[in-house]
Design a protein around this motif. Structure first.
Motif, PDB file in Angstrom:
ATOM      1  N   PHE A   3     -26.516  76.780  48.327  1.00 45.30           N
ATOM      2  CA  PHE A   3     -26.205  77.352  47.144  1.00 45.30           C
ATOM      3  C   PHE A   3     -24.872  77.727  46.730  1.00 45.30           C
ATOM      4  N   ALA A   4     -24.637  77.535  45.582  1.00 42.41           N
ATOM      5  CA  ALA A   4     -23.236  77.733  45.169  1.00 42.41           C
ATOM      6  C   ALA A   4     -22.798  79.373  45.340  1.00 42.41           C
ATOM      7  N   HIS A   5     -23.659  80.285  45.137  1.00 43.33           N
ATOM      8  CA  HIS A   5     -23.500  81.577  45.382  1.00 43.33           C
ATOM      9  C   HIS A   5     -24.724  82.259  45.608  1.00 43.33           C
ATOM     10  N   ILE A   6     -24.680  83.292  46.355  1.00 47.44           N
ATOM     11  CA  ILE A   6     -25.674  84.279  46.657  1.00 47.44           C
ATOM     12  C   ILE A   6     -25.648  85.598  46.037  1.00 47.44           C
ATOM     13  N   TRP A   7     -26.585  86.128  45.704  1.00 48.21           N
ATOM     14  CA  TRP A   7     -26.282  87.433  45.073  1.00 48.21           C
ATOM     15  C   TRP A   7     -27.642  88.241  45.744  1.00 48.21           C
ATOM     16  N   ALA A   8     -26.985  89.633  45.980  1.00 47.23           N
ATOM     17  CA  ALA A   8     -28.217  90.483  46.089  1.00 47.23           C
ATOM     18  C   ALA A   8     -28.087  91.527  44.970  1.00 47.23           C
ATOM     19  N   VAL A   9     -29.128  91.545  43.850  1.00 42.78           N
ATOM     20  CA  VAL A   9     -28.940  92.695  42.816  1.00 42.78           C
ATOM     21  C   VAL A   9     -30.012  93.535  42.703  1.00 42.78           C
ATOM     22  N   ALA A  25     -30.476  88.593  51.865  1.00 39.24           N
ATOM     23  CA  ALA A  25     -29.426  87.785  50.851  1.00 39.24           C
ATOM     24  C   ALA A  25     -28.322  87.364  52.145  1.00 39.24           C
ATOM     25  N   ASN A  26     -27.980  88.259  53.083  1.00 42.11           N
ATOM     26  CA  ASN A  26     -26.802  87.664  53.872  1.00 42.11           C
ATOM     27  C   ASN A  26     -27.204  86.786  55.005  1.00 42.11           C
ATOM     28  N   VAL A  27     -28.577  86.426  55.010  1.00 44.25           N
ATOM     29  CA  VAL A  27     -28.965  85.367  56.118  1.00 44.25           C
ATOM     30  C   VAL A  27     -28.510  84.148  55.491  1.00 44.25           C
ATOM     31  N   PHE A  28     -28.696  84.041  54.092  1.00 47.34           N
ATOM     32  CA  PHE A  28     -28.149  82.740  53.539  1.00 47.34           C
ATOM     33  C   PHE A  28     -26.687  82.739  53.602  1.00 47.34           C
ATOM     34  N   GLY A  29     -26.097  83.395  53.649  1.00 48.36           N
ATOM     35  CA  GLY A  29     -24.510  83.569  53.637  1.00 48.36           C
ATOM     36  C   GLY A  29     -23.956  84.697  53.167  1.00 48.36           C
ATOM     37  N   ASP A 136     -36.970  96.688  61.848  1.00 49.27           N
ATOM     38  CA  ASP A 136     -37.359  96.123  60.385  1.00 49.27           C
ATOM     39  C   ASP A 136     -36.313  95.155  59.728  1.00 49.27           C
ATOM     40  N   LEU A 137     -35.058  95.389  60.289  1.00 53.01           N
ATOM     41  CA  LEU A 137     -34.150  94.482  59.836  1.00 53.01           C
ATOM     42  C   LEU A 137     -34.195  93.138  60.517  1.00 53.01           C
ATOM     43  N   PHE A 143     -38.140  86.568  58.437  1.00 51.77           N
ATOM     44  CA  PHE A 143     -38.814  86.110  57.202  1.00 51.77           C
ATOM     45  C   PHE A 143     -37.998  85.453  56.451  1.00 51.77           C
ATOM     46  N   THR A 144     -36.682  85.737  56.246  1.00 50.98           N
ATOM     47  CA  THR A 144     -35.583  85.034  55.494  1.00 50.98           C
ATOM     48  C   THR A 144     -35.561  83.550  56.189  1.00 50.98           C
ATOM     49  N   LYS A 145     -35.535  83.498  57.420  1.00 55.76           N
ATOM     50  CA  LYS A 145     -35.243  82.244  58.171  1.00 55.76           C
ATOM     51  C   LYS A 145     -36.428  81.296  57.808  1.00 55.76           C
TER      52      LYS A 145
END
Length: 254
Positions: A3-9, A25-29, A136-137, A143-145
């Protein structure tokens, strides 16, 4: 899939929804933060491309996403932008909130590929103190993986999310409004940080007509002048703590 950008909104009055969205979100980068909590909040960008990923985070208020959070999200636009929707709730139930958030972002041009209902410490009482915790984290990361593996296979299918349409009534603020003790030093932090501008910037008292009872001002007051030291609240908090004592777990949807 890169992904060009990863956002947590997110809308996150007490930081719980922020932690959940960022943990994913931070698992992706390294994710860029899109904090829409304050009454004057804005993002440097409001439109997102198909080559980006957005993780949305919002709290559950009475089984729905908070109406103010929905209003802020409506200012955003996706262009078939992949996204993950998350809601945080205080150990009761997320009811229709996750489905509602998924429906909302689809209307705005985003494409939900995964969803999560995350447990967090409840605003009221002493319910699930310290959550999300390290366990939890770790679950969020696992899950994100799985989400990442799904996307790497080119699978952009929408997850099946529980809930009902029409949605249940909810999404409003609570009825308990913070008090201001004489120890207030008039630093103005509460007025600047209030999600709805409910704190008078002159006398720093809370306007009950605007207050959503998120207790952000109580959590952030440096001298603990903002408080809920009222018999009615203490009685409710004790009852609510007992009612929601049994631990619930995070729910993930791929």
């Amino acid at each position: 899939m890169n992904f060009a950008h990863i956002w947590a909104v997110y809308f996150s009055a007490t930081g719980t929804s922020e932690r959940g969205a960022l943990a994913i979100a931070n698992v992706f980068g390294q994710a860029e933060k899109g904090d829409l909590t304050r009454f004057d909040a804005s993002l440097p960008r409001t439109e997102f491309g198909a080559d980006e990923l957005v993780v949305f985070g919002a709290p559950v208020y009475g089984g729905r996403i908070y109406k103010g959070a929905a209003e802020r999200f409506r200012k955003l636009k996706g262009n078939s932008t992949p996204c993950i929707v998350t809601v945080t709730y205080g150990n009761r139930d997320f009811d229709d909130a996750l489905l509602e958030l998924s429906d909302l972002v689809k209307e705005l041009g985003f494409r939900p590929v995964a969803a999560a209902a995350l447990i967090g410490e409840h605003t009221y009482g002493n319910i699930q103190k310290g959550r999300p915790g390290e366990d939890d984290l770790a679950e969020d990361a696992a899950f994100t993986k799985n989400v990442l593996a799904k996307l790497q296979q080119g699978d952009l299918s929408e997850p099946e999310i529980p809930g009902n349409r029409p949605y249940k009534e909810g999404g409003n603020g609570g009825k308990f409004h913070p008090l201001t003790a004489e120890s207030c030093v008039k630093c103005g932090l509460c007025a600047r940080e209030c999600p709805e501008g409910a704190v008078d910037p002159e006398n720093f008292l809370v306007n009950p007509d605007k207050c959503i009872a998120c207790f952000r001002c109580i959590r952030r007051c440096p001298v603990h002048a903002k408080n809920m030291d009222a018999p009615e609240y203490r009685e409710f908090a004790e009852m609510f703590t007992k009612k929601l004592a049994n631990r619930r777990e995070n729910a993930y949807f791929l």
